[in-house]
Motif scaffolding. Structure first.
Motif, PDB file in Angstrom:
ATOM      1  N   ALA A 232      34.360  34.089  27.657  1.00  0.00           N
ATOM      2  CA  ALA A 232      32.802  33.583  27.830  1.00  0.00           C
ATOM      3  C   ALA A 232      32.018  34.309  27.574  1.00  0.00           C
ATOM      4  CB  ALA A 232      32.588  33.484  29.778  1.00  0.00           C
ATOM      5  N   ALA A 233      32.455  35.674  27.658  1.00  0.00           N
ATOM      6  CA  ALA A 233      31.309  36.692  27.130  1.00  0.00           C
ATOM      7  C   ALA A 233      31.542  37.046  25.126  1.00  0.00           C
ATOM      8  CB  ALA A 233      31.688  38.116  27.838  1.00  0.00           C
ATOM      9  N   ASP A 234      32.987  36.682  25.163  1.00  0.00           N
ATOM     10  CA  ASP A 234      32.817  36.431  23.592  1.00  0.00           C
ATOM     11  C   ASP A 234      31.975  35.678  23.220  1.00  0.00           C
ATOM     12  OD1 ASP A 234      34.298  38.937  24.050  1.00  0.00           O
ATOM     13  OD2 ASP A 234      36.534  37.897  23.324  1.00  0.00           O
ATOM     14  N   GLU A 235      32.085  34.287  23.706  1.00  0.00           N
ATOM     15  CA  GLU A 235      31.617  32.940  23.162  1.00  0.00           C
ATOM     16  C   GLU A 235      30.577  33.275  23.450  1.00  0.00           C
ATOM     17  OE1 GLU A 235      33.447  29.787  25.347  1.00  0.00           O
ATOM     18  OE2 GLU A 235      34.970  29.960  24.144  1.00  0.00           O
ATOM     19  N   GLN A 236      29.376  33.839  24.036  1.00  0.00           N
ATOM     20  CA  GLN A 236      28.385  33.805  24.355  1.00  0.00           C
ATOM     21  C   GLN A 236      28.197  34.947  22.784  1.00  0.00           C
ATOM     22  OE1 GLN A 236      26.624  32.178  26.433  1.00  0.00           O
ATOM     23  NE2 GLN A 236      24.424  33.119  25.122  1.00  0.00           N
ATOM     24  N   ALA A 237      28.882  36.524  22.797  1.00  0.00           N
ATOM     25  CA  ALA A 237      28.223  37.167  22.319  1.00  0.00           C
ATOM     26  C   ALA A 237      28.106  36.784  20.773  1.00  0.00           C
ATOM     27  CB  ALA A 237      29.291  38.196  22.159  1.00  0.00           C
ATOM     28  N   ASP A 238      29.425  35.557  20.288  1.00  0.00           N
ATOM     29  CA  ASP A 238      29.457  34.815  19.313  1.00  0.00           C
ATOM     30  C   ASP A 238      28.461  34.516  18.775  1.00  0.00           C
ATOM     31  OD1 ASP A 238      31.899  36.071  18.190  1.00  0.00           O
ATOM     32  OD2 ASP A 238      33.218  34.191  18.774  1.00  0.00           O
TER      33      ASP A 238
ATOM     34  N   ALA B 174      45.029  35.885  40.081  1.00  0.00           N
ATOM     35  CA  ALA B 174      43.322  34.938  40.563  1.00  0.00           C
ATOM     36  C   ALA B 174      42.381  35.319  39.276  1.00  0.00           C
ATOM     37  CB  ALA B 174      43.615  34.347  41.481  1.00  0.00           C
ATOM     38  N   GLU B 175      42.721  37.098  40.135  1.00  0.00           N
ATOM     39  CA  GLU B 175      41.761  37.701  39.238  1.00  0.00           C
ATOM     40  C   GLU B 175      41.802  37.991  38.290  1.00  0.00           C
ATOM     41  OE1 GLU B 175      41.458  40.417  41.659  1.00  0.00           O
ATOM     42  OE2 GLU B 175      40.237  40.369  44.175  1.00  0.00           O
ATOM     43  N   ARG B 176      42.685  38.271  37.664  1.00  0.00           N
ATOM     44  CA  ARG B 176      43.690  38.562  36.728  1.00  0.00           C
ATOM     45  C   ARG B 176      42.544  37.261  35.404  1.00  0.00           C
ATOM     46  NH1 ARG B 176      49.065  41.455  37.461  1.00  0.00           N
ATOM     47  NH2 ARG B 176      48.145  43.663  36.968  1.00  0.00           N
ATOM     48  N   ASP B 177      43.032  36.142  36.452  1.00  0.00           N
ATOM     49  CA  ASP B 177      42.765  34.857  35.545  1.00  0.00           C
ATOM     50  C   ASP B 177      40.922  34.503  35.231  1.00  0.00           C
ATOM     51  OD1 ASP B 177      45.467  33.945  36.034  1.00  0.00           O
ATOM     52  OD2 ASP B 177      45.400  32.679  36.753  1.00  0.00           O
ATOM     53  N   GLU B 178      40.409  35.001  36.411  1.00  0.00           N
ATOM     54  CA  GLU B 178      38.768  35.114  36.214  1.00  0.00           C
ATOM     55  C   GLU B 178      38.367  36.519  35.099  1.00  0.00           C
ATOM     56  OE1 GLU B 178      37.410  35.921  39.935  1.00  0.00           O
ATOM     57  OE2 GLU B 178      38.280  34.149  41.044  1.00  0.00           O
ATOM     58  N   VAL B 179      39.672  37.298  35.006  1.00  0.00           N
ATOM     59  CA  VAL B 179      38.978  38.250  33.826  1.00  0.00           C
ATOM     60  C   VAL B 179      39.415  37.513  32.339  1.00  0.00           C
ATOM     61  CG1 VAL B 179      39.977  40.675  32.917  1.00  0.00           C
ATOM     62  CG2 VAL B 179      39.134  40.819  35.222  1.00  0.00           C
ATOM     63  N   ARG B 180      40.079  36.926  32.157  1.00  0.00           N
ATOM     64  CA  ARG B 180      40.386  36.148  31.424  1.00  0.00           C
ATOM     65  C   ARG B 180      39.520  35.051  30.770  1.00  0.00           C
ATOM     66  NH1 ARG B 180      46.461  37.036  32.626  1.00  0.00           N
ATOM     67  NH2 ARG B 180      45.577  34.861  33.277  1.00  0.00           N
ATOM     68  N   THR B 181      38.919  34.798  32.076  1.00  0.00           N
ATOM     69  CA  THR B 181      37.722  33.590  32.119  1.00  0.00           C
ATOM     70  C   THR B 181      36.742  34.198  31.305  1.00  0.00           C
ATOM     71  OG1 THR B 181      38.834  31.670  32.834  1.00  0.00           O
ATOM     72  CG2 THR B 181      36.882  31.145  32.295  1.00  0.00           C
ATOM     73  N   ALA B 182      36.618  35.552  32.244  1.00  0.00           N
ATOM     74  CA  ALA B 182      35.247  36.111  31.874  1.00  0.00           C
ATOM     75  C   ALA B 182      34.890  36.509  30.643  1.00  0.00           C
ATOM     76  CB  ALA B 182      34.323  36.934  33.088  1.00  0.00           C
ATOM     77  N   GLU B 183      36.139  37.222  30.183  1.00  0.00           N
ATOM     78  CA  GLU B 183      36.085  37.757  28.819  1.00  0.00           C
ATOM     79  C   GLU B 183      35.421  36.263  27.381  1.00  0.00           C
ATOM     80  OE1 GLU B 183      39.313  41.594  29.233  1.00  0.00           O
ATOM     81  OE2 GLU B 183      40.090  39.160  29.168  1.00  0.00           O
TER      82      GLU B 183
ATOM     83  N   ALA C  18      26.984  36.826  31.732  1.00  0.00           N
ATOM     84  CA  ALA C  18      27.948  37.062  31.082  1.00  0.00           C
ATOM     85  C   ALA C  18      28.899  38.818  31.353  1.00  0.00           C
ATOM     86  CB  ALA C  18      28.729  36.313  29.938  1.00  0.00           C
ATOM     87  N   GLN C  19      28.846  39.250  30.784  1.00  0.00           N
ATOM     88  CA  GLN C  19      29.032  40.312  30.482  1.00  0.00           C
ATOM     89  C   GLN C  19      28.576  40.825  32.020  1.00  0.00           C
ATOM     90  OE1 GLN C  19      26.718  42.780  28.092  1.00  0.00           O
ATOM     91  NE2 GLN C  19      27.943  42.307  26.193  1.00  0.00           N
ATOM     92  N   ALA C  20      27.797  40.858  32.702  1.00  0.00           N
ATOM     93  CA  ALA C  20      27.808  40.854  34.815  1.00  0.00           C
ATOM     94  C   ALA C  20      29.209  41.224  34.377  1.00  0.00           C
ATOM     95  CB  ALA C  20      26.619  41.401  34.800  1.00  0.00           C
ATOM     96  N   ASP C  21      29.329  39.199  34.590  1.00  0.00           N
ATOM     97  CA  ASP C  21      30.584  39.132  34.962  1.00  0.00           C
ATOM     98  C   ASP C  21      31.968  38.887  34.535  1.00  0.00           C
ATOM     99  OD1 ASP C  21      28.708  37.097  36.396  1.00  0.00           O
ATOM    100  OD2 ASP C  21      28.270  35.275  35.089  1.00  0.00           O
ATOM    101  N   LEU C  22      32.218  39.308  33.876  1.00  0.00           N
ATOM    102  CA  LEU C  22      33.508  40.067  32.899  1.00  0.00           C
ATOM    103  C   LEU C  22      33.282  41.692  33.748  1.00  0.00           C
ATOM    104  CD1 LEU C  22      35.432  40.642  30.947  1.00  0.00           C
ATOM    105  CD2 LEU C  22      33.810  41.466  29.449  1.00  0.00           C
ATOM    106  N   ALA C  23      32.063  42.370  33.987  1.00  0.00           N
ATOM    107  CA  ALA C  23      32.645  43.911  34.645  1.00  0.00           C
ATOM    108  C   ALA C  23      33.594  43.529  36.463  1.00  0.00           C
ATOM    109  CB  ALA C  23      31.361  44.201  34.208  1.00  0.00           C
ATOM    110  N   GLN C  24      32.522  42.445  36.175  1.00  0.00           N
ATOM    111  CA  GLN C  24      32.886  42.182  38.300  1.00  0.00           C
ATOM    112  C   GLN C  24      34.565  41.902  38.770  1.00  0.00           C
ATOM    113  OE1 GLN C  24      30.184  43.004  40.880  1.00  0.00           O
ATOM    114  NE2 GLN C  24      32.513  41.878  42.285  1.00  0.00           N
TER     115      GLN C  24
END
Length: 422
Positions: free
Chosen positions: A200-206, A189-198, A104-110
């Motif tokens: 997902a990363a937050d939920e996965q971190a929790d 669209a890319e900003r929407d993907e960033v928000r989605t990735a963020e 998830a963190q890699a997806d967010l970075a991408q």
């Protein structure tokens, strides 16, 4: 066997038929000396027997504790295995969570990198649009310039060329605006993907953090379970040692008791010889007739333990119970079983308050009755009693677990079944 021997010894020593020994002082003195020796031996044997009882109680307690400790140890081991299995599962899940978090963190970075690239492209497009707008204002409207060109054309071919140029210029401007619009849409669209990735990363971190807490709790529980199992194992070890100590204590007390009883048996042989000699010196006929019913039942209670062989209450082997136990309440009067004379009255650590009554010869045999465990007696040594007279009261003195009368009948100094005479 111990109780039977002690009863026999005590009663034998006291049951010397003084009334049939021609009143010789020598026999009286011997009787008194032997009686004192027997009392001392009885006390020693009683202490040894009590030690055996205590040791056997310690042993029984240790065995019970050992069983409990073994169950506790088995339960602790099972708990350790269960917790360790849960911990292994939790650690596997934690590893998966960590891998998912890294993805998830890699997806967010991408996604962030793509946003940066999109922003750069948008900036470039915006700059192109600005340049185009500036050019328009500097050169005039493309449509107006086209119409001016059309009007100034000298030949048809010149008109066609200028029309093609105007179309190209207008298409280029439209393309610039289309590219700008496309870049804006892509960036959105890319900003929407960033928000989605963020998200997902937050939920996965929790989830990973919670799983880490679960793993830490299970690790602590596993450690505590292992410590409990170790303590349970130590308890088993200590209990086994305590059981072995209790066993040795019981064996030592038993050995001392048996050694003392062996000495008493030798004394018994000498005492019985004296009793028989005194009985032989008695020339009276005494009672001659049917034995059955010669003695009156001393109490009205039911028989709770008959005369005969039974499991020894201390050592567990087959031994003689040398009298008949009657179950009656404390304080109930005990009756003289026949006319007779009180030979001895004293307290025994084993049989409590004891009373010996010589009832004379019965069909050629010297007969003595013995009352044990009494609360108290109403008669004393030398008193004459008559059949049915209350001589004392039932109790639970000495080595007794409850109110009862242990009634013994000695025939020529040997214990016999009292029911033969009742």
């Amino acid at each position: 066997m111990t109780l039977a021997l002690l009863t026999t010894l005590g009663t034998l020593g006291s049951a010397v038929p003084l009334a049939h020994a021609d009143g010789t002082d020598d026999l009286k003195h011997k009787h008194q000396d032997v009686q004192a020796q027997i009392e001392q031996a009885q006390e020693s044997a009683e202490e040894a027997s009590k030690a055996v009882n205590r040791a056997k109680s310690d042993l029984a307690t240790a065995e019970s504790q050992l069983a409990d400790a073994q169950v506790s140890y088995a339960g602790a081991q099972a708990h350790v295995s269960d917790v360790q299995a849960q911990l292994a599962d939790a650690q596997a899940v934690d590893a998966q969570m960590q891998a998912a978090l890294q993805a998830a963190q890699a997806d967010l970075a991408q996604a962030k990198a793509e946003v940066r690239a999109g922003q750069a492209a948008l900036d470039a497009q915006q700059q192109a649009v600005k340049d185009s707008v500036v050019s328009v204002y500097q050169q005039g409207s493309p449509e107006l310039m086209a119409w001016t060109g059309y009007l100034q054309s000298q030949t048809p071919s010149d008109l066609i060329r200028k029309m093609e140029y105007a179309d190209t210029l207008i298409e280029d401007q439209n393309t610039v605006f289309d590219q700008l619009h496309a870049a804006e849409l892509a960036l959105r669209a890319e900003r929407d993907e960033v928000r989605t990735a963020e998200q997902a990363a937050d939920e996965q971190a929790d989830r990973a953090a919670q799983q880490l807490v679960n793993v830490q709790q299970l690790e602590q529980e596993a450690t505590e379970a292992a410590n409990d199992a170790l303590l349970a194992q130590d308890q088993v070890t200590l209990t086994v040692a305590a059981r072995a100590k209790a066993q040795r204590k019981a064996e030592r007390a038993k050995r001392q008791d048996l050694e003392q009883l062996e000495k008493l048996k030798k004394q018994e042989a000498r005492i019985k010889a004296q009793i028989l000699a005194a009985a032989a010196a008695d020339q009276s006929a005494g009672y001659v007739g049917d034995d059955d019913g010669f003695l009156l039942p001393p109490v009205t209670g039911a028989v709770t333990s008959p005369f005969g062989y039974r499991i020894h209450p201390i050592y567990g082997y087959w031994g003689l119970h040398d009298g008949t136990d009657f179950g009656v309440s404390c304080g109930e009067g005990m009756r003289a079983a026949a006319d007779g004379k009180v030979l001895s009255r004293y307290y025994s650590p084993v049989y409590g308050n004891r009373l010996y009554v010589d009832v004379g010869k019965v069909n050629g045999h010297a007969l003595t009755v013995v009352y044990n465990h009494a609360t108290s007696y109403r008669v004393d040594v030398g008193d004459h009693v008559t059949r049915g007279e209350v001589v004392g009261y039932v109790g639970s003195t000495g080595w007794s677990t409850g109110c009862h009368l242990h009634f013994t009948v000695l025939q020529d100094g040997t214990a016999v079944d009292p029911m033969n005479y009742l």
